[in-house]
Structures are given as structure tokens and as C-alpha cells.
Motif scaffolding. Sequence first.
Motif, PDB file in Angstrom:
ATOM      1  N   VAL A  63       0.827  -1.212   0.000  1.00  0.00           N
ATOM      2  CA  VAL A  63       0.000   0.000   0.000  1.00  0.00           C
ATOM      3  C   VAL A  63       0.861   1.261   0.000  1.00  0.00           C
ATOM      4  O   VAL A  63       0.398   2.325  -0.436  1.00  0.00           O
ATOM      5  CB  VAL A  63      -0.987   0.025   1.196  1.00  0.00           C
ATOM      6  N   GLN A  64       2.097   1.162   0.452  1.00  0.00           N
ATOM      7  CA  GLN A  64       3.003   2.302   0.337  1.00  0.00           C
ATOM      8  C   GLN A  64       3.564   2.418  -1.072  1.00  0.00           C
ATOM      9  O   GLN A  64       3.850   3.512  -1.550  1.00  0.00           O
ATOM     10  CB  GLN A  64       4.151   2.168   1.334  1.00  0.00           C
ATOM     11  N   PRO A 114      -7.325  -0.948   8.558  1.00  0.00           N
ATOM     12  CA  PRO A 114      -7.600   0.009   7.472  1.00  0.00           C
ATOM     13  C   PRO A 114      -7.022   1.403   7.731  1.00  0.00           C
ATOM     14  O   PRO A 114      -6.513   2.044   6.805  1.00  0.00           O
ATOM     15  CB  PRO A 114      -9.134   0.045   7.405  1.00  0.00           C
ATOM     16  N   ILE A 115      -7.105   1.887   8.966  1.00  0.00           N
ATOM     17  CA  ILE A 115      -6.543   3.202   9.274  1.00  0.00           C
ATOM     18  C   ILE A 115      -5.035   3.199   9.068  1.00  0.00           C
ATOM     19  O   ILE A 115      -4.470   4.125   8.469  1.00  0.00           O
ATOM     20  CB  ILE A 115      -6.890   3.613  10.724  1.00  0.00           C
ATOM     21  N   THR A 118      -4.208   3.197   5.380  1.00  0.00           N
ATOM     22  CA  THR A 118      -4.476   4.501   4.767  1.00  0.00           C
ATOM     23  C   THR A 118      -3.360   5.496   5.070  1.00  0.00           C
ATOM     24  O   THR A 118      -2.884   6.214   4.187  1.00  0.00           O
ATOM     25  CB  THR A 118      -5.823   5.057   5.264  1.00  0.00           C
ATOM     26  N   ALA A 121      -0.257   4.655   3.083  1.00  0.00           N
ATOM     27  CA  ALA A 121      -0.370   5.074   1.682  1.00  0.00           C
ATOM     28  C   ALA A 121      -0.131   6.575   1.544  1.00  0.00           C
ATOM     29  O   ALA A 121       0.536   7.028   0.598  1.00  0.00           O
ATOM     30  CB  ALA A 121      -1.745   4.703   1.131  1.00  0.00           C
ATOM     31  N   MET A 122      -0.660   7.370   2.461  1.00  0.00           N
ATOM     32  CA  MET A 122      -0.442   8.819   2.427  1.00  0.00           C
ATOM     33  C   MET A 122       1.037   9.144   2.623  1.00  0.00           C
ATOM     34  O   MET A 122       1.582  10.040   1.970  1.00  0.00           O
ATOM     35  CB  MET A 122      -1.289   9.501   3.500  1.00  0.00           C
TER      36      MET A 122
END
Length: 422
Positions: A63-64, A114-115, A118, A121-122
Motif C-alpha cells: 500500500v506504500q 484500514p486506518i 491509509t 499510503a499517504m
Amino acid sequence: MTEPTSPLQIGDYRRFWLARFMAVFATMSMVVLLGYQLYEVAREDYGMGVAEASFQLGLLGLVQFIPLFLLTPVAGLAADRFDRRHVAAFANGIDACVAAVLALATWQDALTIPILFTLAAMHGAARIFVGPAMSAIAPNIVPPPLLPRAIALSSIAWQVASVAGPAVGGVIYAGTMWLPHAISAALLAGSMLMILTVRPIKAVHEGARLKPLKQIVEGLIYVWRERFLLGCITLDLFAVLLAGATALLPVFARDILFVGPEGLGLMRAAPALGAASVALILSFRPLEREVGVKMLWAVAGFGALTIAFAFSRSFALSLAILAAMGAVDMVSVFIRSSLVQLFTPDDRRGRVSAISGLAVSASNELGEMQSGLAAAILGTTGAVVFGGAGAIFVTLVWAWYFPELRRARSFEPAELKREVST
């Protein structure tokens, strides 16, 4: 006016160095603890076993990587078309927000998988804009003869911060879990302000009138056609992608060596300590001859040490091996970074730095995914052994397929171009 004999005599470079140190300290602390928190949440709150939780660490790398992959061409273009200070400052501001949200969610005991995904990813999206902009600033504020030394000093900032960030963050986290993330947010905000104090930098390149998409494609084509750059960048990509043992350090810390978050901080700091020691030596006595061959040997040594780490069940021995891994990796990074910067024209430096940054990020984030998947199939030890052996194999193949790497003997730009084109 007397010409500077050290990059540290240049005020802009000192401010650049400090901004880099603050940002790396903050992000390394944040990312290491984020991985530990993900593994802990997966084990405790979701009831996952070691294999399942290890796979979550692999997904964390994925996700990163996705935003890094999608935004790398845009980040390189931004570093070539806009004031590089503003690009770096904006990205550090985004990362500061990520750290602040992570601190708040930890304080409220509201973390979920999920947090965490997220926020990861940011962070990946922000980091890809920092890398090309910061890498492209140094050649604009120091004269070419001082660039290898400036890169070594910049590496010291990165490595020392990489030692202190996880170690300090791990100790603070053991006492107050939300506090290290709050400190990271403050340091990232400080780095954002510090980089803005460097004199304005606007890249001047012959492609300034080209449309953005055409400029992006031009940068990719340039790297593809320059076999030397392609070999340097992809060597790091595939070798570290396979030997990505750091993704599994939370598993070693919690369930193999039984040393907890404090031990994890020391384990993540150990490679940076070894690398910082070598970077300090290189800042005073930089490598000058047979640099290509030394880079290849360093990558192979990294793979061999990765295998040794897999079998260690002593915390002290594991720390020593990790420090040695950081030391040989620093030799490779120093040589590759210097060669890429010196070989690339300034008008393409931002885009080439972005592509190089993508390779580094891919080797780290996709390496984490590979490690997590391999651990689910082969077990933790088997996954790390597989990765180390793969890194050695990649080095042998690249030494044969890219003879330009072996022919690179010096950092003198004109001489370097003659050597690799022979």
C-alpha cells in the motif's frame, strides 16, 4: 572570495542538511512504529497467527508502493519544473499531517488495520515528492568538485537520523505510545520551514517548453537508453527487493528474539549505525578508484549478511549483523548515488532522481511485500535466506549483463563517461 573546501562552509547546504536530518528522524520513527503497531493490532485485536500477521506487513509495503508507483513520474517532473524547496516543503507538510493523525489515533486507542494502511499510503505519496526534490537540490547549492562529499554528508544526516529515530521512538513508545508520533509531526513541520530558508532554486532545462506528459516520457526514455544509469538503478531495485529482511523485523522482535518495541527500535537503528559510520569515513576519505567493482561487491556482501541474520537467535549477534549490513549497503548507496548524480545532466536530474527514488522505494516496499508473502509460505527464516541468496544471484547477473558497471573507475564526470562508453 575564497572557494569553499567543504560543503558545510556553505550556509544553504547546512540548512539543507538540518532539514534532511529532521525529516528522516521523524519519518523513520513513525514508519518503524507503524509497522510494529500493525503487527501488534493484527495479533492482538484481530487474533491473527504469526504467518497471517507477517503477511499484513507485506501488504503494508504494497500500500506504500502503489502511490509511489503512480506518482513517481509526476514527482520527478515537479522537481524539474518548480522550485524544489517548495516541492519538498509541501511533501513534508503532508507527512506531518500523517504523523499527527497517527498520534491522535494512538492516543484514542482507535487504530485499525484500514486506518494504518491509509496512513501508510499517504506517507508513501508524500515521500516520493520529497526524494527527487531533495536529491536535486544538493547539486544546485554546492560546486561539482564538492558533490561526492556533499552526498556523503547528506548520507550521514540520513543514517544518523535513521539510528536515532527508531531507537528514540521505540523507547518513548514503550512509555507513552502516542508521544513519538507527536514528536515526528513537530519535526516534520520544522523541516518544512527549514528547507524554505534555502535560497530559491529553479531548475533550468531545455525541456521547459515541453508538455508535462512529454517531459515525463522523456525522462523514462533517457534512463532506458543510458545503460549505465539503467544498470545502477535496477541493481539496487532487484537486490534489495529480494533481501528485504527489515519488513520482518517486527516478527523477529516480538516472536523470535522476544525483545519487544524497544528491541525493534534498536534493530532498525543498527543498520543505520553501521551505515552512518561508513558515511562519516567516506565524507573525509571518499572512494576514488574502481568504484563500480566495489559497488558490486558491496551488494553481494549485503546478500550474504542477510543470510547470516536469518539464522541468528542471539539479539547481540543480530544487532552486529544488521550493523554490518548497513555498512556495506552504505558503500553501495554512496557509489550509486554519486554515479547517478554525476552522470545525469541537470535538466534531467529531477526526473532521473525520481526514477531512482522509485527503484529504491520499490526495493523497500515491494521487498516488504515479497518478504511477507515468502514468510507466509517458507516461514520467517526461510524467507530471509531466500532473499539474501537472491541478492547475490542478482549481483552476479548484473555484473555480467551490465559491464559498464564494472568499468566505472572514478567520480570525475568526463572520465566516467569515457569509461562506461568504452
